[in-house]
Structures are given as C-alpha cells and as structure tokens.
Design an enzyme around this catalytic site. Structure first.
Site, PDB file in Angstrom:
ATOM      1  N   SER A   1      -5.931   7.008  -4.655  1.00 13.64           N
ATOM      2  CA  SER A   1      -4.514   6.793  -4.937  1.00 13.64           C
ATOM      3  C   SER A   1      -3.619   7.198  -3.766  1.00 13.64           C
ATOM      4  CB  SER A   1      -4.126   7.590  -6.193  1.00 13.64           C
ATOM      5  OG  SER A   1      -2.912   7.099  -6.719  1.00 13.64           O
TER       6      SER A   1
ATOM      7  N   CYS B   1       0.825   1.953   1.950  1.00  9.94           N
ATOM      8  CA  CYS B   1       2.045   1.372   2.514  1.00  9.94           C
ATOM      9  C   CYS B   1       2.788   2.377   3.393  1.00  9.94           C
ATOM     10  CB  CYS B   1       2.949   0.875   1.388  1.00  9.94           C
ATOM     11  SG  CYS B   1       2.048  -0.146   0.202  1.00  9.94           S
TER      12      CYS B   1
HETATM   13  C1  FAD Z   1      -0.957  -0.125   6.464  1.00  7.82           C
HETATM   14  C2  FAD Z   1      -0.668  -0.865   5.201  1.00  7.82           C
HETATM   15  C3  FAD Z   1       0.643  -1.018   4.796  1.00  7.82           C
HETATM   16  C4  FAD Z   1       0.924  -1.726   3.632  1.00  7.82           C
HETATM   17  N1  FAD Z   1       2.226  -1.857   3.238  1.00  7.82           N
HETATM   18  C5  FAD Z   1       2.516  -2.514   2.095  1.00  7.82           C
HETATM   19  C6  FAD Z   1       3.846  -2.607   1.630  1.00  7.82           C
HETATM   20  O1  FAD Z   1       4.759  -2.073   2.248  1.00  7.82           O
HETATM   21  N2  FAD Z   1       4.083  -3.282   0.486  1.00  7.82           N
HETATM   22  C7  FAD Z   1       3.084  -3.866  -0.224  1.00  7.82           C
HETATM   23  O2  FAD Z   1       3.342  -4.489  -1.268  1.00  7.82           O
HETATM   24  N3  FAD Z   1       1.799  -3.787   0.173  1.00  7.82           N
HETATM   25  C8  FAD Z   1       1.499  -3.122   1.315  1.00  7.82           C
HETATM   26  N4  FAD Z   1       0.186  -3.003   1.714  1.00  7.82           N
HETATM   27  C9  FAD Z   1      -0.848  -3.664   0.911  1.00  7.82           C
HETATM   28  C10 FAD Z   1      -1.244  -2.806  -0.286  1.00  7.82           C
HETATM   29  O3  FAD Z   1      -1.604  -1.541   0.166  1.00  7.82           O
HETATM   30  C11 FAD Z   1      -2.394  -3.493  -0.989  1.00  7.82           C
HETATM   31  O4  FAD Z   1      -1.958  -4.751  -1.447  1.00  7.82           O
HETATM   32  C12 FAD Z   1      -2.900  -2.694  -2.176  1.00  7.82           C
HETATM   33  O5  FAD Z   1      -3.269  -1.396  -1.812  1.00  7.82           O
HETATM   34  C13 FAD Z   1      -4.102  -3.399  -2.791  1.00  7.82           C
HETATM   35  O6  FAD Z   1      -4.637  -2.634  -3.821  1.00  7.82           O
HETATM   36  P1  FAD Z   1      -6.182  -2.730  -4.187  1.00  7.82           P
HETATM   37  O7  FAD Z   1      -6.416  -1.794  -5.304  1.00  7.82           O
HETATM   38  O8  FAD Z   1      -6.558  -4.139  -4.342  1.00  7.82           O
HETATM   39  O9  FAD Z   1      -6.920  -2.226  -2.869  1.00  7.82           O
HETATM   40  P2  FAD Z   1      -6.789  -0.837  -2.124  1.00  7.82           P
HETATM   41  O10 FAD Z   1      -5.546  -0.138  -2.497  1.00  7.82           O
HETATM   42  O11 FAD Z   1      -7.018  -1.130  -0.684  1.00  7.82           O
HETATM   43  O12 FAD Z   1      -7.993   0.001  -2.691  1.00  7.82           O
HETATM   44  C14 FAD Z   1      -9.302  -0.442  -2.540  1.00  7.82           C
HETATM   45  C15 FAD Z   1     -10.215   0.770  -2.493  1.00  7.82           C
HETATM   46  O13 FAD Z   1     -11.509   0.344  -2.867  1.00  7.82           O
HETATM   47  C16 FAD Z   1     -12.444   1.100  -2.131  1.00  7.82           C
HETATM   48  N5  FAD Z   1     -13.717   0.352  -2.136  1.00  7.82           N
HETATM   49  C17 FAD Z   1     -13.956  -0.878  -1.634  1.00  7.82           C
HETATM   50  N6  FAD Z   1     -15.226  -1.238  -1.840  1.00  7.82           N
HETATM   51  C18 FAD Z   1     -15.814  -0.202  -2.492  1.00  7.82           C
HETATM   52  C19 FAD Z   1     -17.119   0.030  -2.983  1.00  7.82           C
HETATM   53  N7  FAD Z   1     -18.070  -0.874  -2.831  1.00  7.82           N
HETATM   54  N8  FAD Z   1     -17.353   1.198  -3.614  1.00  7.82           N
HETATM   55  C20 FAD Z   1     -16.379   2.127  -3.788  1.00  7.82           C
HETATM   56  N9  FAD Z   1     -15.138   1.953  -3.331  1.00  7.82           N
HETATM   57  C21 FAD Z   1     -14.849   0.799  -2.710  1.00  7.82           C
HETATM   58  C22 FAD Z   1     -11.838   1.192  -0.760  1.00  7.82           C
HETATM   59  O14 FAD Z   1     -12.361   2.291  -0.048  1.00  7.82           O
HETATM   60  C23 FAD Z   1     -10.358   1.346  -1.094  1.00  7.82           C
HETATM   61  O15 FAD Z   1      -9.967   2.700  -1.067  1.00  7.82           O
HETATM   62  C24 FAD Z   1      -0.130  -2.287   2.865  1.00  7.82           C
HETATM   63  C25 FAD Z   1      -1.458  -2.113   3.273  1.00  7.82           C
HETATM   64  C26 FAD Z   1      -1.737  -1.393   4.416  1.00  7.82           C
HETATM   65  C27 FAD Z   1      -3.150  -1.214   4.835  1.00  7.82           C
END
Ligand code: FAD
Length: 558
Positions: A38, A42
């Site tokens: 968590s 961003c």
């Molecule tokens: C630098 C940066 C800035 C951003 N700024 C913005 C913003 O300003 N506004 C916005 O809307 N979005 C922003 N984003 C995008 C936003 O962070 C993502 O859209 C969002 O976090 C996606 O959520 P998620 O749960 O799909 O993936 P994530 O939040 O990336 O979480 C995925 C997690 O799954 C874990 N994982 C993957 N595969 C495995 C596995 N096989 N086993 C166990 N764990 C695993 C990874 O380690 C990771 O921690 C930004 C992203 C980054 C990198």
C-alpha cells in the site's frame, strides 16, 4: 471463505480492506513480492525531488497496521510464481523457500511493469526505471551520492515529465527525449505546445520527434545515441510506458488480449470463475468510445479492487468503464484531462468538433488569477461532451473534475451553461470557465457563430475573396499579428463597418476569442457571414511558434 490477493498496493490493498469490511469472518491473505504494501506509487517522483521529505510518508500501511485495522494477513517478500487453477492453489516463493497456499477466490492485482525497450545499453547500471520504493531509493541515492550534473529521461509521459521536474529540482540538468511530437500522450499536440514552452522556460531541455537508438556507458559521461544526434549525460531514466505484469495470469491460462492485459467482465471476473483481476493488469472499456483500452491509473485500480471484493461477497457491483481522468503538476503548471482527445475521437469515428477557450481561474480583479487554456471536444450532432484538456496554474483540476462528471453524466455542452458552480472572487467567476466553454459551444451549435481553428488559418485565402479581420488594439497587433489580417479594434468596428464587404465571408480573431465573438455578433447584425478563431491569437501563435521551433534543425540541441 478464503481469499488470496496477489499484489498489495493500489488494487490489492483496496480489495483486501473492502473484503474485510464486508465479511468479518473471511480469511484474507495478501501476497506481495516487494517489501512494502500500500505504498504511494504516485508520490515516488516527489521523494526524489525532495518535495516529499520522509520515505515513511510514502508507505501508507504496513503489514502490522493492516493486520490490526483489518485483520488481513499481509506477507511481503512473498512472490506468487504459479497458479494451479484446478487445485485452486498458488505457489509462493520466499527467501526461505517455496510453499503452496489454497484459495476459494483469488484476486490478481499485479500491476504493470516499466517497458524496457531492447536498446543496447538499456540494462546499464546508470539506467533507472521507476515503479517501486527500492527503485526510488536507487535513484535518490545516485543523485545524492554521485552528484550527477545531467540526466536524460527517455519518454515524455506522466512519469517521465514528473521525473524530469524532480531531477531538475534536485539540481540535475535534465533533457526529455520523446519519440512523438509532443509530451504527455493523452494531450493533443496543440495543447501540449503550451506545456513544451513552459517546460523549457523552467529549464528543461526537450528533444521531441527523436528516438533513442543506444545508450553507451564506458565510465565518465554516458552517451545517449538518438536517431538524429546524441546527448552526453550522467544518468538515464527509462519511462517509455508500462505493460501489464501478467506472466502469472498467462501461465494460469487466463484469457489475455494481444497486449497481455487480462480480460475481465464488468464484475472484474476473469475467464476463470474463481479468479478476479484488477488494476494496471486488466483491459478496460473506454467510457466515451466504448472501445477496448488500456488505462493504467490509480483511480480505476482502487475502484476495481473494491468491486472485485463486492462480487466475492455477493454484491453484484460493476465497473462502469474508464474515461482516463488524470492530472499532473509540472513545476507551477497543472495539466488535466478527461475523456477522449482528437486522436481517439478520430480513431473511434466520432463526428466531433472542438472549442478552445481561455478564461481566468477566478475573478480577474482578485489577486492571483491565471488564465486556463481549455479544449473541449463534443459531438457535432448532439453536443454530447466527449473530452477535455486543461492547462493553467490555478483551479485547473476542479474544472477538469466538473467536466469529468459532465462527461460521465452524458451531458451536452448546453448542459454546461446551466451548471451552478460555487463562486466568490478568490475561487471563480460568476460565470465559471466551465460555463463559458458551454456558452461558446452552444453559440456554435445554435448557429450564432461559426468557428474556425488555428490549424485552418494558413489555408484561408489571401486573394481578397474573404475578409480577414483582427479586432485587437493596435498595441496588441504591434506585439505580433497574423499575416493578411486587417486591424480594426472591436470598439471601433461599427464606425468602420462601411469599409467591409458584406458579400464576402469574414474571418475574425482577437487575442482569446471573446472580443472576436462580440465582433462577429456585430457583423452578423449587418448581414455578414462571420467566422470566429477559437482560442484567438494567443493559442494560434503559441502553437505556430512551437511548430516552427520544432522544424528548426537545431531544435532540442543545447
Ligand atoms: C512513479 C509513478 C507515478 C504514478 N503517478 C500516478 C498518478 O499521479 N495518478 C494515477 O492515477 N496513477 C499514477 N500511477 C499509476 C498507479 O500507481 C497505478 O495505476 C496503480 O498503482 C495500479 O495499481 P495496481 O494494484 O494495479 O498495481 P500496483 O499498485 O503497481 O501494485 C502491484 C503490486 O503487485 C506486486 N506483484 C506483482 N506480481 C506479483 C507476484 N507474482 N507476486 C506477488 N506480488 C506481485 C508488485 O510488486 C506490486 O507491488 C503512477 C505510477 C508510478 C509508478
């Protein structure tokens, strides 16, 4: 019921918390490959630039806090390496070895991985990508300990632009190299021109329409080789986009699209009845075009996590598509957008038109007002709002949010005129910029005015068959004027009306489009066929200037 969640950041953490709120008895296990859960992805660029001072501010929860608040078992440094859909188990790798974990329902929220293009040198030790807290620490440590003078950011999307700002703030001379003709892909080229000029005014170097072919690092300065030229630098950030991190889903035989994103229905259910998937790993449907899309943003990921949890607990809530509302800060500038841009509207075959407006963020007599450049796309036949792009310094995000709601509600441009938005001089105007956009479009739709745009100016005939009229003051014209346009200030137009030929169409502009609208209404009263330049000279000249600069052979070189 036992629910296992893969990925403990945006979508995964949201799903876990919602599951617990709905079912106090469920066994909930979050498996996270990294060391943090968590965390604020961003916020990562702002930690590198020093705006966010403490690393602890980036970690919103810990496994312990999640346990005590939600009674969810979070296992960090636990990577799921395979899924056995028949046995309903996952195999998990840890530093100590492997184990299997069974599930009744599985939620995949593995996110997206930075794309590392197959460039020679892309795997070098001074080439960085940014996705996680350890990535952030590596970049910050390098900046703090190696004192790089210069950086090249490859890719001018959100993350690239945010990184460029933050590296510059950390004292590193930064160049963004972008293959397309503009930064921030969801913007149209014309709107991005304003961003380019501002970025350069803040000391960023931009190299657009140029691709990287190789990165050479032989110690000392690195060389980033381009299709055209090369740049010497001390470090490289690769931010050319992300791809769904779906190796696991593929191995499990879940249906994916050609890009590798997981296919889900509106309940976030995958092709397997016991596996849900959310966030950056899934394909979505675009709210405006109804076409399939890939939009990796935090808002959709968080909402989808909640929806997956609902459905597991028997609440049939649905994800109602993505409209790509997003906002970013570039030094003092705010850039926001929602819905489709022109490229997407064309690709979807939408019969659209556009309106450019420039209104003050709040009452101009109250200190601190700044203009907001707004571009609104609408369906020609119905006036339905399709998309908006906004650039300014104050009050941009709230106007974009209003437009995002209007698009979501299926409103038309005329509906914008009726929105009653809060007003006092420090915050807005009695007629808000959003109302103005509605008025401007409604005037076109109801035939009170005809509009032409900056990209039509060059092709207007200069052979006397039409009248070209600039209704700004002589002082304004002295600072720059469009070739072929005669000057008659709007306040003197009635006196000079006899000098104009009512049989010829007349194309009128002022600085922002407002005075020329008034001029058009005067002229219409005298029977003229009148056209108004949307966005006015201000917008026209900045796009033309930027375009000419880009065509110059020295463009982007230092
Ligand atoms: C630098 C940066 C800035 C951003 N700024 C913005 C913003 O300003 N506004 C916005 O809307 N979005 C922003 N984003 C995008 C936003 O962070 C993502 O859209 C969002 O976090 C996606 O959520 P998620 O749960 O799909 O993936 P994530 O939040 O990336 O979480 C995925 C997690 O799954 C874990 N994982 C993957 N595969 C495995 C596995 N096989 N086993 C166990 N764990 C695993 C990874 O380690 C990771 O921690 C930004 C992203 C980054 C990198």
């Amino acid at each position: 019921m036992k629910v296992v969640i893969v990925g403990g950041v945006a979508g995964g953490a949201s799903a876990a918390a919602r599951l617990r709120r709905l079912d106090e008895k469920a066994e909930i296990i979050v498996l996270e490959r990294g060391s943090y859960i968590s965390f604020a992805n961003c916020g990562l660029p702002y930690y590198i630039g020093g705006e966010i001072k403490k690393k602890s501010a980036l970690t919103l929860q810990t496994p312990q806090s999640f346990k005590s608040r939600f009674n969810v078992e979070v296992r960090v440094n636990n990577e799921v390496t395979s899924i056995d859909t028949a046995a309903k188990t996952v195999t998990v790798r840890t530093a100590e070895g492997e184990y299997t974990e069974s599930y009744d329902k599985l939620i995949l929220s593995p996110g997206a991985a930075p794309i590392v293009p197959p460039l020679p040198g892309a795997d070098g030790s001074r080439v960085f990508t940014l996705r996680s807290i350890p990535d952030t620490e590596r970049i910050r440590e390098y900046v703090e300990e190696e004192f790089p003078d210069s950086a090249v950011v490859i890719g001018g999307g959100y993350i690239g632009v945010e990184m460029a700002e933050n590296l510059k703030k950390a004292g590193v001379e930064t160049t963004i190299v972008e293959l397309s003709d503009h930064l921030i892909a969801p913007l149209d080229y014309d709107m991005a021109c304003e961003v380019h000029q501002y970025a350069r005014s803040q000391g960023l170097n931009l190299v657009l329409k140029n691709g990287v072919t190789a990165i050479e690092d032989n110690g000392g300065k690195m060389t980033v080789k381009l299709n055209d030229g090369s740049i010497e630098t001390d470090m490289v950030i690769l931010s050319v986009g992300v791809r769904p991190d779906t190796v696991l889903a593929k191995q499990a035989g879940l249906e994916l699209n050609a890009r590798g994103a997981i296919l889900v229905d509106s309940h976030m259910l995958t092709s397997n009845p016991d596996i849900y998937a959310v966030g950056d790993a899934v394909e979505v449907t675009d709210f405006v075009t109804k076409q399939k899309a890939y939009v990796p943003l935090a808002g959709p990921a968080n909402k989808q996590g909640r929806i997956a949890a609902d459905n597991i607990c028997g609440i049939p809530s649905e994800y109602k598509q993505t409209q790509g509302s997003s906002v970013l800060k570039l030094f003092d500038m705010t850039i926001a957008m929602t819905g489709v841009n022109e490229r997407a509207a064309k690709a979807a075959g939408l019969d659209y038109d556009k309106m450019y407006t420039f209104n003050q963020s709040h009452a101009s007599y109250y200190p601190g007002a700044h203009g907001i450049s707004m571009k609104v796309l609408y369906e020609k036949k119905t006036g339905r709002l399709l998309g908006a792009q906004l650039i300014g310094y104050d009050g941009v995000d709230k106007r974009c949010d209003v437009l995002a709601v209007a698009i979501r509600a299926g409103m038309t441009a005329s509906d914008l005129t009726e929105l009653e938005l809060c007003y006092a001089p420090p915050f807005g105007s009695a007629k808000d910029p959003v109302n103005y956009a509605g008025y401007a479009i409604e005037n076109v739709l109801t035939g009170k005015i005809k509009a032409f745009h900056w990209d039509e100016v060059a092709s207007l005939p200069r052979d006397g068959s039409v009248t070209l009229l600039d209704v700004r003051t002589p002082a304004e014209r002295e600072n720059g004027a469009i070739e072929g346009f005669t000057g008659i200030p709007v306040d003197e137009l009635r006196e000079h009306i006899g000098e104009l030929d009512p049989k010829k169409p007349i194309y009128v502009h002022c600085q922002s489009g407002l005075r020329s609208y008034i001029a058009c209404r005067i002229l219409a009263g005298y029977g003229f066929d009148c056209w108004n330049l949307t966005g006015g000279y201000r917008f026209y000249s900045l796009v033309v200037k930027e375009t000419k600069a880009m065509e110059h052979p020295c463009y982007g070189t230092k």
